[in-house]
Design an enzyme around this catalytic site. Structure first.
Site, PDB file in Angstrom:
ATOM      1  N   LYS A 144       0.812  -1.318   0.027  1.00  0.00           N
ATOM      2  CA  LYS A 144      -0.059   0.172   0.084  1.00  0.00           C
ATOM      3  C   LYS A 144       0.918   1.242   0.053  1.00  0.00           C
ATOM      4  O   LYS A 144       0.638   2.083  -0.749  1.00  0.00           O
ATOM      5  CB  LYS A 144      -0.864  -0.150   1.147  1.00  0.00           C
ATOM      6  CG  LYS A 144      -2.050  -1.239   1.071  1.00  0.00           C
ATOM      7  CD  LYS A 144      -3.100  -0.436   0.354  1.00  0.00           C
ATOM      8  CE  LYS A 144      -4.317  -1.764   0.176  1.00  0.00           C
ATOM      9  NZ  LYS A 144      -5.494  -1.335  -0.437  1.00  0.00           N
ATOM     10  N   ASN A 165     -10.429  -9.787  -4.049  1.00  0.00           N
ATOM     11  CA  ASN A 165      -8.882  -9.967  -4.347  1.00  0.00           C
ATOM     12  C   ASN A 165      -8.438 -11.114  -3.728  1.00  0.00           C
ATOM     13  O   ASN A 165      -9.037 -11.612  -2.545  1.00  0.00           O
ATOM     14  CB  ASN A 165      -8.048  -8.604  -3.947  1.00  0.00           C
ATOM     15  CG  ASN A 165      -8.305  -7.580  -4.809  1.00  0.00           C
ATOM     16  OD1 ASN A 165      -8.727  -7.535  -6.069  1.00  0.00           O
ATOM     17  ND2 ASN A 165      -8.743  -6.439  -3.860  1.00  0.00           N
TER      18      ASN A 165
HETATM   19  N1  LIG Z   1     -11.103  -4.101  -4.625  1.00  0.00           N
HETATM   20  C1  LIG Z   1     -11.113  -3.256  -3.643  1.00  0.00           C
HETATM   21  O1  LIG Z   1     -10.722  -2.209  -3.593  1.00  0.00           O
HETATM   22  C2  LIG Z   1     -11.342  -4.008  -2.453  1.00  0.00           C
HETATM   23  C3  LIG Z   1     -11.691  -5.315  -2.345  1.00  0.00           C
HETATM   24  N2  LIG Z   1     -11.902  -5.952  -1.060  1.00  0.00           N
HETATM   25  C4  LIG Z   1     -11.983  -7.622  -1.272  1.00  0.00           C
HETATM   26  O2  LIG Z   1     -13.498  -7.740  -0.840  1.00  0.00           O
HETATM   27  C5  LIG Z   1     -13.325  -9.011  -0.144  1.00  0.00           C
HETATM   28  C6  LIG Z   1     -13.879  -8.907   1.132  1.00  0.00           C
HETATM   29  O3  LIG Z   1     -13.589  -8.326   2.010  1.00  0.00           O
HETATM   30  P1  LIG Z   1     -14.288  -7.347   3.221  1.00  0.00           P
HETATM   31  O4  LIG Z   1     -15.282  -6.401   2.572  1.00  0.00           O
HETATM   32  O5  LIG Z   1     -13.569  -6.896   4.078  1.00  0.00           O
HETATM   33  O6  LIG Z   1     -15.387  -8.605   3.732  1.00  0.00           O
HETATM   34  P2  LIG Z   1     -15.171  -9.582   4.765  1.00  0.00           P
HETATM   35  O7  LIG Z   1     -14.218 -10.671   4.503  1.00  0.00           O
HETATM   36  O8  LIG Z   1     -15.539  -9.060   6.169  1.00  0.00           O
HETATM   37  O9  LIG Z   1     -16.747 -10.387   4.610  1.00  0.00           O
HETATM   38  C7  LIG Z   1     -16.933 -10.904   3.260  1.00  0.00           C
HETATM   39  C8  LIG Z   1     -18.785 -10.697   3.214  1.00  0.00           C
HETATM   40  O10 LIG Z   1     -19.130 -11.592   2.118  1.00  0.00           O
HETATM   41  C9  LIG Z   1     -19.991 -12.549   2.826  1.00  0.00           C
HETATM   42  N3  LIG Z   1     -20.019 -13.698   2.020  1.00  0.00           N
HETATM   43  C10 LIG Z   1     -19.284 -14.738   2.028  1.00  0.00           C
HETATM   44  N4  LIG Z   1     -19.625 -15.531   1.210  1.00  0.00           N
HETATM   45  C11 LIG Z   1     -20.738 -15.142   0.585  1.00  0.00           C
HETATM   46  C12 LIG Z   1     -21.561 -15.710  -0.326  1.00  0.00           C
HETATM   47  N5  LIG Z   1     -21.378 -16.770  -0.817  1.00  0.00           N
HETATM   48  N6  LIG Z   1     -22.796 -14.992  -0.861  1.00  0.00           N
HETATM   49  C13 LIG Z   1     -22.836 -13.800  -0.368  1.00  0.00           C
HETATM   50  N7  LIG Z   1     -22.254 -13.317   0.834  1.00  0.00           N
HETATM   51  C14 LIG Z   1     -21.442 -13.877   1.018  1.00  0.00           C
HETATM   52  C15 LIG Z   1     -19.619 -12.617   4.454  1.00  0.00           C
HETATM   53  O11 LIG Z   1     -20.865 -13.032   4.838  1.00  0.00           O
HETATM   54  C16 LIG Z   1     -19.280 -11.227   4.542  1.00  0.00           C
HETATM   55  O12 LIG Z   1     -20.377 -10.467   4.898  1.00  0.00           O
HETATM   56  C17 LIG Z   1     -12.038  -9.317  -0.188  1.00  0.00           C
HETATM   57  O13 LIG Z   1     -11.573 -10.490  -1.204  1.00  0.00           O
HETATM   58  C18 LIG Z   1     -10.891  -8.374  -0.457  1.00  0.00           C
HETATM   59  O14 LIG Z   1      -9.800  -8.490  -0.766  1.00  0.00           O
HETATM   60  C19 LIG Z   1     -11.712  -5.424  -0.075  1.00  0.00           C
HETATM   61  C20 LIG Z   1     -11.225  -4.232  -0.162  1.00  0.00           C
HETATM   62  C21 LIG Z   1     -11.146  -3.329  -1.211  1.00  0.00           C
HETATM   63  C1  LIG Z   2      -7.686  -3.736  -2.132  1.00  0.00           C
HETATM   64  C2  LIG Z   2      -8.005  -4.204  -0.781  1.00  0.00           C
HETATM   65  O1  LIG Z   2      -7.363  -3.250  -0.173  1.00  0.00           O
HETATM   66  C3  LIG Z   2      -8.223  -5.489  -0.267  1.00  0.00           C
HETATM   67  O2  LIG Z   2      -8.513  -6.351  -1.233  1.00  0.00           O
HETATM   68  O3  LIG Z   2      -8.392  -5.703   0.865  1.00  0.00           O
HETATM   69 MG   LIG Z   3      -7.414  -4.105   1.909  1.00  0.00          MG
END
Ligand SMILES: NC(=O)C1=CN([C@@H]2O[C@H](COP(=O)(O)OP(=O)(O)OC[C@H]3O[C@@H](n4cnc5c(N)ncnc54)[C@H](O)[C@@H]3O)[C@@H](O)[C@H]2O)C=CC1
Ligand SMILES: CC(=O)C(=O)O
Ligand SMILES: [Mg+2]
Length: 607
Positions: free
Chosen positions: A204, A440
């Protein structure tokens, strides 16, 4: 002794005396004294400075410089200009056999020649970003204990309780202006990787410099090592972290609190504290506790919110349908999805909708299915706002059929859950279905670019958290863009770091979202892309930095004096330019980093 030799000797000794007086050093430490007469420790210290990664030019020291710095013979005799060194780095980078090897090669370059490293990263950002950031950085975090070879950042562990200010003070740079901290509990979609999370903090902050051009010496990656619940790591003899279950509850919160206070005590209240990849309940807990008290952001909630909303603004622009008329389905109720949905509500309220009207078309599901009012318990209180007064639906395909979303956003960490059927329904209900597969790294994406385009006859507006290659459908080349908070956090950090606000309100993330969307519209006036290409990410970061700085100055949240009249130039004067920064002067004084920089290839700053 010949008379002439005597004269030379007297002249030299006199020169040494004058020089030692001017440099205020002891005679046996004077740089004018022939090397063989000088103190060994002085010679070592000089060599350390020449090879200090912050200054080191490697084979880029000219013969003249090598002579003045007393390092002739310590480098191969050939001279390589910086351009030649970049070519050599490029050749080496491509000669590596795997992405992990490319990552390691770049790390060793970074630990030898910082400026060359950043110049390479900046010049080749499209090729390098997938290595120093997602997806490769995920594999690096997983293999971190095995490939560990140098410190890279600061490890603050639960055993440092009571001594955190001392631990922070051990970092060699004292002028620290931003900290990226993770406790490693939710690294990308890969789960608990404990102290291996260091690589994400490093990645980051590398983007702070590569995209927003924040000088690297102001930055520090941190792992707050409170243990891990990852059984594989606990039983790995090579594991580098605290080999205990995660501490939780009050013990954990007290550690985070001590860390926050230590940062303020050691580096000042204006230090930006960037939270990264904490588990969602903790992420929300700390943002609620700290948003009005410290200068901090949670990237997964707030940075992602800016980035997500920017994508929705692009959808609005491309589909020519106001945001309030879109039906949005968030799949996943974690930091990312909730952060975006909350900022979307804020945006709609700013357009004169009531909160009730704003949430009407926003649906959120988690692993249990649609969030409805009859849920017994909300792990995150912020979720309540979105709970629907209707029967629960567990099956995602069924839900998509029922509510017919025009925007489908996945942030679940579950690869492939946007099935062919789901994508086909999206395609049949919308001329341009918007599909965001935010999870991701790549194998966690809810669908691939190829699937999104194939199952919607190429009509999808698609973006993903990790990069996907272009897809050709019916002879048309479709280029997926990246829905990653990397479009937001570097610019936000830049704007914040040069204006020193006490705290950062949600409005800042709204400003950033609009700036990213504006940039995208200007970059693709006639095209259907949700985000700018990665090669534009540095320009996006600069625009976001200026917009955020202007906002903070206009809102009287900035602590800068005198108030800059040209904010663009003001922000630019803070930035790091590899061609201008960090060359070792040929006297043994460290350069004054706050001195004005010589003019370079600056942006046109018409305020
Ligand atoms: N593209 C970007 O900028 C970002 C991407 N992410 C990605 O998002 C993903 C999730 O991270 P967080 O938001 O911290 O979430 P988290 O990991 O805290 O929670 C995941 C959520 O998905 C739900 N979930 C799991 N399986 C599911 C299914 N089959 N159907 C529906 N819901 C389901 C869970 O119940 C939970 O609410 C990670 O892969 C992370 O890398 C996170 C931050 C930024
Ligand atoms: C991009 C990011 O911050 C994440 O996947 O957690
Ligand atoms: Mg992150």
């Amino acid at each position: 002794m010949a008379y002439s030799q005597l004269l030379v000797g007297i002249k030299r000794n006199f020169g040494v005396l004058l020089c030692a007086k001017a440099q205020k050093c002891k005679i046996n430490e004077c740089p004018r004294l022939p090397r063989r007469y000088r103190h060994a420790n002085v010679i070592k210290a000089e060599y350390r400075k020449v090879t200090d990664p912050h200054y080191n030019k490697g084979m880029g020291y000219t013969h003249d410089e090598r002579q003045k710095l007393n390092v002739i013979g310590l480098f191969p005799s050939a001279y390589r200009s910086e351009a030649e060194q970049i070519s050599a780095v490029n050749a080496n980078f491509h000669a590596q056999q795997s992405d992990l090897a490319r990552y390691l090669y770049l790390r060793t370059l970074r630990s030898r020649q910082e400026r060359l490293y950043y110049r390479f990263v900046i010049e080749k950002i499209e090729e390098v970003m997938p290595i120093i950031y997602t997806p490769t950085v995920g594999a690096v975090c997983q293999a971190f204990s095995l490939i560990y070879h140098s410190t890279m950042g600061l490890y603050v562990s639960k055993y440092d309780k009571g001594y955190m200010t001392d631990v922070l003070s051990n970092w060699p740079n004292t002028d620290i202006r931003a900290v990226c901290v993770t406790d490693g509990e939710r690294i990308l979609g890969l789960g608990d990787l404990g102290a291996g999370g260091m690589a994400i903090s490093v990645g980051k902050l590398d983007l702070y410099t590569a995209l927003a051009k924040v000088p690297p010496q102001y930055l520090i990656p941190v792992v707050l090592d409170v243990g891990t619940n990852n059984q594989q790591l606990l039983s790995d003899p090579l594991y580098i972290g605290v080999r205990e279950k995660r501490c939780k509850g009050k013990e954990y919160e007290d550690l985070v609190q001590e860390f926050m206070d230590a940062v303020v005590k050691v580096w000042g209240y204006q230090t930006l504290i960037h939270f990264e990849d904490f588990s969602t309940p903790n992420a929300f807990k700390f943002i609620n506790m700290y948003q009005d008290k410290y200068c901090n952001i949670n990237d997964d909630i707030q940075g992602t919110a800016s980035c997500g909303l920017a994508g929705f603004l692009a959808v609005e622009h491309i589909t020519k349908k106001p945001l309030k008329d879109h039906t949005v389905l968030f799949v996943g109720a974690g930091s990312a999805a909730l952060g975006i949905s909350k900022l979307l509500v804020k945006e709609l309220i700013s357009r004169k909708l009531s909160e009730e009207e704003a949430v009407k078309n926003i649906y959120i599901t988690d692993v249990e299915g649609l969030i409805t009012k009859d849920r017994q318990k909300f792990d995150i209180p912020d979720l309540k706002l979105f709970a629907k007064d209707r029967p629960p639906v567990k099956d995602l395909e069924q839900l998509v059929k029922e509510i017919k979303p025009s925007i489908l956003l996945g942030a679940t960490g579950q690869g492939g859950i946007f099935t062919e059927n789901i994508l086909r329904i999206m395609g049949s209900e919308n001329e341009h279905p918007a599909i965001f597969a935010c999870s991701n790294p790549t194998n966690k994406a809810e669908c691939t670019a190829e699937q999104a385009y194939n199952f919607t006859e190429g009509r999808a507006l698609f973006a993903s958290g990790s990069p996907f290659p272009p897809v050709v459908i019916n002879g048309k080349r479709l280029i997926p863009t990246q829905a990653n908070n990397a479009f937001a956090f570097p610019g936000i950090a830049l704007g914040v770091m040069c204006t020193h606000p006490r705290t950062i309100s949600d409005d800042v993330f709204l400003v950033a979202a609009h700036e990213i969307a504006k940039y995208c519209r200007e970059f693709y006036p006639n095209d259907a892309a949700l985000y700018p290409p990665i090669k534009e990410a540095a320009n996006v970061a600069f625009s976001v930095g200026v917009a955020v700085a202007k906002f903070l100055i206009d809102e009287r949240k900035a602590n800068v004096y005198p108030i800059p009249t040209n904010v663009c130039e003001f922000v630019q004067s803070y930035q790091y330019y590899t061609e201008r920064h960090a060359t070792l002067p040929l006297t043994w004084e460290y350069p004054n980093m706050s001195a004005p920089l010589p003019k370079g290839d600056d942006k046109d700053c018409k305020n």
